[in-house]
Design a protein around this motif. Structure first.
Motif, PDB file in Angstrom:
ATOM      1  N   ALA A  75      31.150 -36.458 -37.919  1.00 42.41           N
ATOM      2  CA  ALA A  75      29.652 -36.865 -38.200  1.00 42.41           C
ATOM      3  C   ALA A  75      29.906 -38.306 -38.645  1.00 42.41           C
ATOM      4  O   ALA A  75      28.931 -38.937 -38.376  1.00 42.41           O
ATOM      5  N   ASP A  76      30.879 -38.917 -39.151  1.00 43.02           N
ATOM      6  CA  ASP A  76      31.055 -40.203 -39.481  1.00 43.02           C
ATOM      7  C   ASP A  76      31.389 -41.055 -38.289  1.00 43.02           C
ATOM      8  O   ASP A  76      31.219 -42.125 -38.239  1.00 43.02           O
ATOM      9  N   ASN A  77      32.462 -40.594 -37.290  1.00 39.66           N
ATOM     10  CA  ASN A  77      33.062 -41.282 -36.396  1.00 39.66           C
ATOM     11  C   ASN A  77      32.218 -41.449 -35.223  1.00 39.66           C
ATOM     12  O   ASN A  77      32.363 -42.331 -34.370  1.00 39.66           O
ATOM     13  N   VAL A  78      31.568 -40.167 -34.563  1.00 39.85           N
ATOM     14  CA  VAL A  78      31.095 -40.050 -33.076  1.00 39.85           C
ATOM     15  C   VAL A  78      30.063 -41.313 -32.774  1.00 39.85           C
ATOM     16  O   VAL A  78      30.342 -41.677 -31.752  1.00 39.85           O
ATOM     17  N   LEU A  79      29.132 -41.574 -33.834  1.00 32.09           N
ATOM     18  CA  LEU A  79      28.196 -42.548 -33.440  1.00 32.09           C
ATOM     19  C   LEU A  79      28.863 -44.085 -33.527  1.00 32.09           C
ATOM     20  O   LEU A  79      28.507 -44.804 -32.419  1.00 32.09           O
ATOM     21  N   PRO A  80      29.593 -44.584 -34.371  1.00 28.79           N
ATOM     22  CA  PRO A  80      30.297 -45.699 -33.949  1.00 28.79           C
ATOM     23  C   PRO A  80      31.146 -45.802 -32.826  1.00 28.79           C
ATOM     24  O   PRO A  80      31.292 -46.743 -32.088  1.00 28.79           O
ATOM     25  N   MET A  81      31.655 -44.817 -32.377  1.00 24.58           N
ATOM     26  CA  MET A  81      32.568 -44.586 -31.306  1.00 24.58           C
ATOM     27  C   MET A  81      31.520 -44.896 -29.932  1.00 24.58           C
ATOM     28  O   MET A  81      32.037 -45.467 -29.023  1.00 24.58           O
ATOM     29  N   VAL A  82      30.434 -44.193 -29.924  1.00 21.03           N
ATOM     30  CA  VAL A  82      29.526 -44.122 -28.727  1.00 21.03           C
ATOM     31  C   VAL A  82      29.092 -45.729 -28.967  1.00 21.03           C
ATOM     32  O   VAL A  82      29.062 -46.470 -27.794  1.00 21.03           O
ATOM     33  N   ILE A 111      23.284 -37.455 -20.764  1.00 21.45           N
ATOM     34  CA  ILE A 111      24.358 -37.498 -21.796  1.00 21.45           C
ATOM     35  C   ILE A 111      24.960 -35.856 -21.625  1.00 21.45           C
ATOM     36  O   ILE A 111      24.062 -35.045 -21.332  1.00 21.45           O
ATOM     37  N   ALA A 112      26.230 -35.862 -21.565  1.00 23.61           N
ATOM     38  CA  ALA A 112      26.859 -34.494 -21.448  1.00 23.61           C
ATOM     39  C   ALA A 112      27.604 -34.432 -22.981  1.00 23.61           C
ATOM     40  O   ALA A 112      27.869 -35.295 -23.563  1.00 23.61           O
ATOM     41  N   PHE A 113      27.751 -33.174 -23.137  1.00 22.79           N
ATOM     42  CA  PHE A 113      28.471 -32.721 -24.211  1.00 22.79           C
ATOM     43  C   PHE A 113      29.402 -31.288 -24.465  1.00 22.79           C
ATOM     44  O   PHE A 113      28.606 -30.579 -23.404  1.00 22.79           O
ATOM     45  N   GLY A 114      30.044 -31.464 -24.852  1.00 25.81           N
ATOM     46  CA  GLY A 114      30.807 -30.171 -25.461  1.00 25.81           C
ATOM     47  C   GLY A 114      30.185 -29.050 -26.165  1.00 25.81           C
ATOM     48  O   GLY A 114      29.967 -28.958 -27.163  1.00 25.81           O
ATOM     49  N   ARG A 115      29.512 -27.883 -25.332  1.00 25.45           N
ATOM     50  CA  ARG A 115      28.742 -27.134 -25.871  1.00 25.45           C
ATOM     51  C   ARG A 115      29.469 -25.910 -26.937  1.00 25.45           C
ATOM     52  O   ARG A 115      29.040 -25.183 -27.589  1.00 25.45           O
ATOM     53  N   GLY A 116      30.820 -25.833 -26.593  1.00 26.37           N
ATOM     54  CA  GLY A 116      31.732 -24.650 -27.174  1.00 26.37           C
ATOM     55  C   GLY A 116      32.484 -23.842 -26.146  1.00 26.37           C
ATOM     56  O   GLY A 116      32.282 -24.177 -25.062  1.00 26.37           O
ATOM     57  N   PRO A 117      33.235 -23.082 -26.694  1.00 28.40           N
ATOM     58  CA  PRO A 117      33.178 -22.539 -28.122  1.00 28.40           C
ATOM     59  C   PRO A 117      34.193 -23.653 -28.702  1.00 28.40           C
ATOM     60  O   PRO A 117      34.832 -24.400 -28.300  1.00 28.40           O
ATOM     61  N   GLY A 118      33.992 -23.420 -30.142  1.00 29.69           N
ATOM     62  CA  GLY A 118      34.890 -24.455 -30.928  1.00 29.69           C
ATOM     63  C   GLY A 118      34.534 -23.946 -32.317  1.00 29.69           C
ATOM     64  O   GLY A 118      33.766 -23.395 -32.931  1.00 29.69           O
ATOM     65  N   GLY A 119      35.079 -25.101 -33.306  1.00 34.11           N
ATOM     66  CA  GLY A 119      34.540 -25.213 -34.577  1.00 34.11           C
ATOM     67  C   GLY A 119      33.043 -25.276 -34.733  1.00 34.11           C
ATOM     68  O   GLY A 119      32.449 -26.262 -34.075  1.00 34.11           O
ATOM     69  N   PHE A 120      32.488 -24.419 -35.574  1.00 36.77           N
ATOM     70  CA  PHE A 120      31.246 -24.188 -35.699  1.00 36.77           C
ATOM     71  C   PHE A 120      30.270 -25.785 -36.239  1.00 36.77           C
ATOM     72  O   PHE A 120      29.402 -26.266 -35.548  1.00 36.77           O
ATOM     73  N   THR A 121      30.733 -26.229 -37.185  1.00 35.45           N
ATOM     74  CA  THR A 121      30.486 -27.700 -37.844  1.00 35.45           C
ATOM     75  C   THR A 121      30.546 -28.561 -36.705  1.00 35.45           C
ATOM     76  O   THR A 121      29.633 -29.366 -36.402  1.00 35.45           O
ATOM     77  N   GLY A 122      31.754 -28.503 -35.863  1.00 35.52           N
ATOM     78  CA  GLY A 122      31.945 -29.634 -34.801  1.00 35.52           C
ATOM     79  C   GLY A 122      30.981 -29.482 -33.665  1.00 35.52           C
ATOM     80  O   GLY A 122      30.511 -30.561 -33.206  1.00 35.52           O
ATOM     81  N   LEU A 123      30.578 -28.219 -33.363  1.00 35.64           N
ATOM     82  CA  LEU A 123      29.556 -27.942 -32.271  1.00 35.64           C
ATOM     83  C   LEU A 123      28.399 -28.624 -32.694  1.00 35.64           C
ATOM     84  O   LEU A 123      27.614 -29.078 -31.945  1.00 35.64           O
ATOM     85  N   ARG A 124      28.053 -28.209 -33.919  1.00 30.02           N
ATOM     86  CA  ARG A 124      26.571 -28.704 -34.439  1.00 30.02           C
ATOM     87  C   ARG A 124      26.447 -30.166 -34.384  1.00 30.02           C
ATOM     88  O   ARG A 124      25.444 -30.857 -34.029  1.00 30.02           O
ATOM     89  N   VAL A 125      27.497 -31.022 -34.507  1.00 24.52           N
ATOM     90  CA  VAL A 125      27.516 -32.416 -34.658  1.00 24.52           C
ATOM     91  C   VAL A 125      27.366 -32.921 -33.311  1.00 24.52           C
ATOM     92  O   VAL A 125      26.329 -33.801 -33.065  1.00 24.52           O
ATOM     93  N   ALA A 126      28.133 -32.433 -32.155  1.00 22.02           N
ATOM     94  CA  ALA A 126      27.758 -32.798 -30.865  1.00 22.02           C
ATOM     95  C   ALA A 126      26.469 -32.652 -30.424  1.00 22.02           C
ATOM     96  O   ALA A 126      25.774 -33.481 -29.830  1.00 22.02           O
ATOM     97  N   ALA A 127      26.029 -31.386 -30.735  1.00 20.43           N
ATOM     98  CA  ALA A 127      24.566 -31.122 -30.014  1.00 20.43           C
ATOM     99  C   ALA A 127      23.619 -31.857 -30.923  1.00 20.43           C
ATOM    100  O   ALA A 127      22.570 -32.332 -30.038  1.00 20.43           O
ATOM    101  N   ALA A 128      23.832 -32.054 -32.199  1.00 19.55           N
ATOM    102  CA  ALA A 128      22.594 -32.926 -32.820  1.00 19.55           C
ATOM    103  C   ALA A 128      22.742 -34.063 -32.419  1.00 19.55           C
ATOM    104  O   ALA A 128      21.527 -34.770 -31.938  1.00 19.55           O
ATOM    105  N   VAL A 129      23.822 -34.820 -32.425  1.00 19.43           N
ATOM    106  CA  VAL A 129      23.939 -36.368 -31.720  1.00 19.43           C
ATOM    107  C   VAL A 129      23.433 -36.461 -30.445  1.00 19.43           C
ATOM    108  O   VAL A 129      22.806 -37.429 -30.104  1.00 19.43           O
ATOM    109  N   THR A 130      23.716 -35.482 -29.612  1.00 21.56           N
ATOM    110  CA  THR A 130      22.989 -35.391 -28.202  1.00 21.56           C
ATOM    111  C   THR A 130      21.853 -35.438 -28.005  1.00 21.56           C
ATOM    112  O   THR A 130      21.089 -36.217 -27.321  1.00 21.56           O
TER     113      THR A 130
END
Length: 224
Positions: free
Chosen positions: A35-42, A59-78
């Motif tokens: 959550a801290d890294n993704v927006l500065p990287m973008v 914008i494309a994003f990895g929808r999962g499967p994967g870690g629940f918290t990480g998936l929520r971060v990608a979806a929310a930022v997207t």
């Protein structure tokens, strides 16, 4: 076409920019800081390309499967970025991204992809890959490793195979012996997302939601 891709499904946080067939990307392995890294990287990636978010086509994003918290971060930022810039979104299976990455790196066409689902289970899927994308030969699934079955494949991808190697059936263990164990990468999601967007399969920002295979299994069990 210009498309941003985001993936935070595993310990690797990666972003990529697809620009008329060329892909630039950034990645950092810091599982608890997505959550801290993704927006500065973008922001850094767009600045390097001298592009504003509103100049992108989607914008494309990895929808999962994967870690629940990480998936929520990608979806929310997207969702947030796409809503703010009025852009369509494309969701890409992280298992498809694994398979397509192996196709790009090794030329394998039929690829079995897997991620460690923890709790003694494995996420896996089988994809046929080509320059036109990755088509599922078997739907993404969650299962104990001892219950995994695979068709004939050219290769295997993802860290899930090694994580559960000793528990896999012997035939599967042999099939995935030389698996590429790299995690899913945003650059593969960017390539697949560009294919989908070019085919007119972009969707509204609100549709950027994670896919939790474990939730689906739990729901089926409650209904049985």
């Amino acid at each position: 076409m210009k498309l941003l891709a985001i993936d935070t499904a595993t310990e690797l946080c990666s972003v990529a920019l697809y620009r008329d067939g060329e892909i630039a990307d950034r990645a950092v392995s810091e599982a608890r800081a997505h959550a801290d890294n993704v927006l500065p990287m973008v922001s850094a990636l767009l600045a390097e390309a001298d592009l504003a978010l509103t100049q992108l086509d989607g914008i494309a994003f990895g929808r999962g499967p994967g870690g629940f918290t990480g998936l929520r971060v990608a979806a929310a930022v997207t969702q947030g970025l796409a809503l703010g810039a009025d852009l369509p979104v494309v969701d890409v299976s992280d298992l498809a991204a694994l398979a397509y990455g192996a196709f790009t790196a090794h030329g394998w066409r039929d690829v079995a992809a897997a991620l460690d689902a923890r709790m003694g289970e494995i996420y896996y899927g089988v994809y046929r890959c080509s320059e036109e994308g990755a088509t599922a030969l078997a739907a993404d699934a969650l299962a104990p490793p001892g219950e995994v079955t695979l068709p004939a494949i050219d290769g295997a991808a993802g860290p899930g195979w090694q994580a559960h190697r000793s528990a896999l059936p012997e035939a599967v263990r042999t099939s995935v012996e030389n698996a590429d164990d790299e995690p899913p990468q945003a650059r593969s999601i960017a390539a697949l997302g560009a294919i989908e967007l070019a085919a007119g399969r972009g969707a509204a920002a609100e549709s950027a939601i994670p896919v939790y295979l474990r939730d689906k299994v739990a729901e089926k069990r409650r209904q049985s």
